[in-house]
Enzyme design. Structure first.
Site, short mmCIF file in Angstrom:
data_model
loop_
_atom_site.label_atom_id
_atom_site.label_comp_id
_atom_site.label_asym_id
_atom_site.label_seq_id
_atom_site.Cartn_x
_atom_site.Cartn_y
_atom_site.Cartn_z
N GLY A 341 0.82 -1.21 0.00
CA GLY A 341 0.00 0.00 0.00
C GLY A 341 0.85 1.25 0.00
O GLY A 341 0.51 2.26 -0.62
N TRP A 344 2.24 1.73 -3.48
CA TRP A 344 1.19 2.19 -4.39
C TRP A 344 1.18 3.71 -4.49
O TRP A 344 0.86 4.28 -5.54
CB TRP A 344 -0.18 1.70 -3.90
CG TRP A 344 -1.34 2.21 -4.70
CD1 TRP A 344 -1.82 1.71 -5.87
CD2 TRP A 344 -2.16 3.35 -4.39
NE1 TRP A 344 -2.90 2.46 -6.30
CE2 TRP A 344 -3.13 3.47 -5.41
CE3 TRP A 344 -2.19 4.27 -3.35
CZ2 TRP A 344 -4.09 4.47 -5.40
CZ3 TRP A 344 -3.14 5.26 -3.34
CH2 TRP A 344 -4.08 5.36 -4.37
N HIS A 345 1.58 4.40 -3.41
CA HIS A 345 1.57 5.86 -3.41
C HIS A 345 2.68 6.47 -4.26
O HIS A 345 2.58 7.63 -4.63
CB HIS A 345 1.70 6.38 -1.97
CG HIS A 345 0.45 6.23 -1.17
ND1 HIS A 345 0.13 5.06 -0.51
CD2 HIS A 345 -0.57 7.08 -0.91
CE1 HIS A 345 -1.03 5.21 0.11
NE2 HIS A 345 -1.47 6.42 -0.12
N GLY A 346 3.71 5.71 -4.55
CA GLY A 346 4.77 6.28 -5.36
C GLY A 346 5.89 5.29 -5.59
O GLY A 346 6.13 4.39 -4.78
N TYR A 487 -2.60 15.11 -3.24
CA TYR A 487 -2.67 13.67 -3.48
C TYR A 487 -2.53 13.31 -4.96
O TYR A 487 -2.36 12.13 -5.28
CB TYR A 487 -3.98 13.11 -2.92
CG TYR A 487 -3.77 11.89 -2.05
CD1 TYR A 487 -3.99 10.61 -2.54
CD2 TYR A 487 -3.31 12.01 -0.75
CE1 TYR A 487 -3.79 9.49 -1.76
CE2 TYR A 487 -3.10 10.90 0.05
CZ TYR A 487 -3.34 9.65 -0.47
OH TYR A 487 -3.13 8.55 0.32
#
Length: 490
Positions: A341, A344-346, A487
């Site tokens: 997770g 997934w953000h970067g 975001y």
């Protein structure tokens, strides 16, 4: 076309008028929504509307539209696989089709988002041993909104496989589900049962629902343009840009301010998305539930970006075994979900580090519950300690999110812990906005419901005056430039 811009407001008004003029007819309303969604998406690719009527050389236009073509290819493959699942009852074939969908979608994500990270990592690991690795970056483009597209695509095909979604939807419905403009880039992540299943219903919109939607949009604009942007430009950007130039106390204030900025920025986006969707007769799921009041880290993740948290639970944690396996396996599952997770953000290992820290903390909480037993109703002292500990962990780990790399994050932590006093660079406007942010987050939800009810009961001219005054106030308090959503970088 950012959803807090004047351009977007005018766009929504125009689409709203056309939509309700044809809402009783399936194809006109579907094609209108699809065209509007495509226009919003291509606007983020740097393609102005005039480009489609000869305002841009064809070659340049095609290059800019490459992310859209990649997206359309992915939707086409998924649609064919969904139709294949609907056409057979053979368990083995259905499983093969859903696995192919998952692999193809994750392949897109891995190829365009993580291949360069893999190259850098392998190069740094094998370079000292004399193993030559490609030194030049791949220079691959990252299609806008790819992470959200992939998660929504997987949720649809998996739900069809599980029998929770229909395979009978048309390609236009499938495409609109993926592109629906109110939440095209940053969510909420909407399940097919929450959106796609309602495409064939004739939409309705009561005056109360319309006014609630306008109130929700107004709240979102205040969150973004007033609270988040003032905190971002007033303290977060300068301090994170040069932490060595500020005191330890100012760095600590900036870390708290960024934590609040991120919440009000993203929850403001979600409020606008939910409100705009409501104007067209669709109901989106809630995405936030005052997460900084959580008493423990599990509760925090049940309140923060809830559409993502529930996706990770339903499509990753539970398939891994969830809570049904041994205690070590439960901890392994938690770590896997949080690290993946985080990534997934970067495409940066600092996000994996952030996820791993949260994973270790979640395992610690879980082990404590196993050892002592989970209290159903902890006393006030335990609640206060739990809230403080959870918020502190969230604030400290947010530094990794904001810093451009781990070295910069380390510099920020060192400066924050250096014990240097002084708050001279925190101005009255920032202090006021911090106070407003904390107060707005802790007020009982009944007060928001009461404010919404008062707005609904106002005569139409009075509501118009309130919205105009709100717009003028936002323009006065917010920064002059339009700041993109925080975001969007994830």
């Amino acid at each position: 076309m950012l959803s807090h811009s004047l351009q977007y407001v005018v766009f929504v008004i125009a689409v709203f008028a056309l939509y309700w003029a044809v809402h009783r007819h399936y194809w006109p309303r579907m094609l209108l929504l699809l065209a509007a969604s495509l226009l919003v998406y291509v606007s983020f690719l740097g393609v102005p509307l005039i480009a489609f009527v000869g305002g841009m050389p064809p070659g340049e236009l095609v290059v800019k539209l490459v992310p859209l073509f990649i997206f359309l290819a992915g939707v086409t493959v998924d649609h064919l696989l969904v139709k294949g699942m609907g056409a057979t009852e053979r368990p083995g074939l259905r499983k093969a089709l859903v696995v192919l969908s998952i692999v193809s979608n994750l392949g897109l994500l891995a190829g365009f988002k993580y291949l360069e990270l893999l190259r850098r990592t392998v190069s740094s690991l094998l370079g000292p041993w004399g193993v030559e690795v490609r030194p030049e970056p791949f220079h691959l483009l990252l299609p806008v909104g790819l992470s959200f597209f992939v998660f929504q695509a997987i949720s649809y095909t998996v739900d069809v496989y599980r029998g929770k979604a229909s395979s009978e939807h048309s390609f236009v419905e499938h495409l609109l589900y993926m592109l629906f403009f109110p939440r095209v880039l940053s969510g909420p992540i909407v399940r097919a049962s929450e959106l796609m299943a309602h495409f064939r219903e004739v939409p309705t919109l009561s005056s109360d629902d319309g006014n609630k939607a306008l109130f929700r949009i107004a709240v979102g604009l205040v969150k973004k343009l007033v609270i988040a942007d003032v905190l971002g430009s007033g303290i977060v950007d300068p301090v994170f840009g040069s932490p060595h130039a500020y005191s330890s106390a100012e760095c600590a204030v900036a870390a708290v301010a960024y934590t609040l900025e991120l919440y009000y920025d993203f929850s403001g986006y979600s409020d606008i998305a939910i409100g705009v969707a409501s104007l067209f007769g669709f109901k989106f799921p809630e995405n936030f539930a005052r997460p900084y009041l959580a008493k423990n880290l599990f509760e925090f993740w049940n309140r923060w970006h809830m559409s993502l948290s529930s996706w990770l639970r339903d499509y990753l944690y539970i398939p891994l075994g969830g809570n049904r396996r041994s205690k070590p396996r439960v901890c392994f599952n938690l770590m896997m979900v949080m690290v993946l997770g985080g990534l997934w953000h970067g495409a940066d290992w600092r996000f994996a580090v952030w996820g791993a820290v949260h994973g270790v903390a979640l395992c610690g909480v879980r082990c404590w519950w196993w050892f002592k037993g989970k209290q159903q109703e902890p006393g006030p002292a335990r609640v206060a300690i739990g809230m403080l500990a959870t918020f502190t962990l969230v604030v400290l780990t947010r530094v990794v999110f904001r810093a451009p790399d781990m070295a910069h994050a380390g510099e920020f932590y060192a400066r924050m812990l250096a014990g240097i006093p002084g708050l001279a660079n925190v101005g009255p406007l920032v202090w006021s906005m911090l106070a407003i942010a904390v107060l707005a987050h802790t007020l009982p939800m009944k007060l928001y419901d009461t404010a919404a009810l008062v707005f609904l009961k106002m005569p139409a001219p009075a509501r118009a005056v309130v919205l105009v005054l709100l717009g003028l106030g936002i323009r006065q308090l917010s920064t002059l430039e339009t700041r993109p959503y925080v975001y969007l970088q994830f």
